[in-house]
Design a protein around this motif. Sequence first.
Motif, PDB file in Angstrom:
ATOM      1  N   TYR A 138      -6.638   5.512  -6.258  1.00 13.38           N
ATOM      2  CA  TYR A 138      -5.595   5.232  -5.256  1.00 13.38           C
ATOM      3  C   TYR A 138      -6.174   5.042  -3.852  1.00 13.38           C
ATOM      4  O   TYR A 138      -5.535   4.432  -2.995  1.00 13.38           O
ATOM      5  N   TRP A 139      -7.402   5.529  -3.612  1.00 16.76           N
ATOM      6  CA  TRP A 139      -8.023   5.273  -2.317  1.00 16.76           C
ATOM      7  C   TRP A 139      -8.268   3.767  -2.151  1.00 16.76           C
ATOM      8  O   TRP A 139      -8.001   3.202  -1.085  1.00 16.76           O
ATOM      9  N   PHE A 143      -6.757   1.188   0.653  1.00 20.23           N
ATOM     10  CA  PHE A 143      -7.584   0.259   1.441  1.00 20.23           C
ATOM     11  C   PHE A 143      -7.071  -1.180   1.291  1.00 20.23           C
ATOM     12  O   PHE A 143      -6.967  -1.925   2.273  1.00 20.23           O
ATOM     13  N   ASP A 144      -6.779  -1.556   0.042  1.00 23.20           N
ATOM     14  CA  ASP A 144      -6.341  -2.918  -0.228  1.00 23.20           C
ATOM     15  C   ASP A 144      -5.021  -3.224   0.474  1.00 23.20           C
ATOM     16  O   ASP A 144      -4.856  -4.298   1.067  1.00 23.20           O
ATOM     17  N   GLN A 145      -4.090  -2.272   0.430  1.00 21.44           N
ATOM     18  CA  GLN A 145      -2.811  -2.478   1.109  1.00 21.44           C
ATOM     19  C   GLN A 145      -3.013  -2.576   2.620  1.00 21.44           C
ATOM     20  O   GLN A 145      -2.425  -3.441   3.287  1.00 21.44           O
ATOM     21  N   VAL A 152       0.770   1.370   3.720  1.00 17.24           N
ATOM     22  CA  VAL A 152       0.313   2.098   2.529  1.00 17.24           C
ATOM     23  C   VAL A 152       1.496   2.837   1.919  1.00 17.24           C
ATOM     24  O   VAL A 152       2.191   3.607   2.602  1.00 17.24           O
ATOM     25  N   THR A 153       1.720   2.634   0.635  1.00 18.66           N
ATOM     26  CA  THR A 153       2.902   3.193  -0.023  1.00 18.66           C
ATOM     27  C   THR A 153       2.588   4.317  -1.013  1.00 18.66           C
ATOM     28  O   THR A 153       3.507   4.881  -1.606  1.00 18.66           O
ATOM     29  N   ILE A 154       1.329   4.646  -1.219  1.00 20.08           N
ATOM     30  CA  ILE A 154       1.014   5.712  -2.176  1.00 20.08           C
ATOM     31  C   ILE A 154       1.470   7.052  -1.625  1.00 20.08           C
ATOM     32  O   ILE A 154       1.623   7.235  -0.412  1.00 20.08           O
ATOM     33  N   ASP A 155       1.696   8.025  -2.531  1.00 19.99           N
ATOM     34  CA  ASP A 155       2.244   9.317  -2.132  1.00 19.99           C
ATOM     35  C   ASP A 155       1.216  10.210  -1.447  1.00 19.99           C
ATOM     36  O   ASP A 155       1.564  11.036  -0.606  1.00 19.99           O
ATOM     37  N   ASN A 162      -0.527   0.323  10.188  1.00 18.17           N
ATOM     38  CA  ASN A 162      -1.958   0.024  10.360  1.00 18.17           C
ATOM     39  C   ASN A 162      -2.873   1.232  10.124  1.00 18.17           C
ATOM     40  O   ASN A 162      -4.065   1.167  10.432  1.00 18.17           O
ATOM     41  N   PHE A 163      -2.364   2.286   9.548  1.00 20.98           N
ATOM     42  CA  PHE A 163      -3.138   3.532   9.490  1.00 20.98           C
ATOM     43  C   PHE A 163      -2.832   4.297   8.207  1.00 20.98           C
ATOM     44  O   PHE A 163      -1.693   4.359   7.746  1.00 20.98           O
ATOM     45  N   TRP A 164      -3.896   4.876   7.645  1.00 17.94           N
ATOM     46  CA  TRP A 164      -3.742   5.797   6.509  1.00 17.94           C
ATOM     47  C   TRP A 164      -4.856   6.825   6.579  1.00 17.94           C
ATOM     48  O   TRP A 164      -6.010   6.501   6.870  1.00 17.94           O
ATOM     49  N   VAL A 165      -4.498   8.088   6.325  1.00 14.08           N
ATOM     50  CA  VAL A 165      -5.489   9.160   6.274  1.00 14.08           C
ATOM     51  C   VAL A 165      -5.334   9.871   4.938  1.00 14.08           C
ATOM     52  O   VAL A 165      -4.221  10.217   4.526  1.00 14.08           O
TER      53      VAL A 165
END
Length: 346
Positions: A138-139, A143-145, A152-155, A162-165
């Motif tokens: 899921y990482w 990244f792909d999204q 980013v839509t993963i839980d 523009n950001f995911w941690v």
Amino acid sequence: MKHNSKRTIIKMGVFIGVIVTVAFLVGALILQSRITTFQEDQANTAFNSVRTAMETSQESTQTIEHMIEQRLYTSSKGIMTDLRGRSIDEIPQDELRDIAEYWGVKEISLWERNENDITVTQSTDNSQIDLSARDWGYWYQAFDQLMSGETVTIDEGYARENFWVGPISQAELFEGLYYKFAYYYDGSTDYMVNAYIEDEDIYRMTFESGPSEMISHLEANYDVIEEIAVLNGPAWLAGDDHEVIEPSTDIPVLYGHLTLDVTEDESNVEAAMKEDVRQSFDFEHEGASYRKLYQPLDQDRVMVMALNLDSEKQFTARFLWLYVVTGVLTLLLVLFALRSAAKKMK
């Protein structure tokens, strides 16, 4: 008259003996019931105390973790502003290190998409260069999204525009160290900014303090409780070869310790998770008697508690012995009193 007195004494003795025996049996049953209730009360108190400590620790950790995520968002956005307008070839490693120090992050890596993969092409840490995310589950999806201009839509983790941690994780190249990895991409460059910090403080707060301190307190102050462990069910059942990447999902024993292990542990842990009902198992270990309780919790956690039954058995044996001696002495005294009374009646 003498014959009648003896017969009366015998009848009275038998009657009193029956009463004493019945009283003994009733007393033994009541005692056993009280001991069982006491053990259950101690176990339930311990279960609730650890569960409350877990919930309190989780709430505090989430608050602090969210503050760090917001700080990483600010740092990542600032780093992108400093780098915008330049290609990776125009960004020297020394400058990237200066930027990392200015924005208060441990390291910075820059990721680029190439054909069927997303890889690190520049970093303050040489060991990160050429790192591939293709097999990161899921990482890679996150990244792909992100690099496709999508939210980013993963839980897992925390996302905003523009950001995911990601969640607290062990770096692939840094065994034993845990980090908070943040990723920022706004489409203004051909690369994604990855800033990260060491997250040992949150890791210790979540997985080493709070619930673990409560477990140590219960083990020290409750004689019947031998040990307590909170298991991460799927990770624990996976065995010794299980790899720990994200502590919240991969660490087999989250809190406490499990040293009194028996072969029946696996089946009971599976049953507790599947049936969502507390399981129980009695066993002997090195001459001592134990009872294990397997309490299902949320998120596939199972709390395993080992109760030492020997102290209660010793107490029961001493009490019953005292009860028998007292009963026999009472019976002898009554018989002696009846005999004395019979003599006076002659």
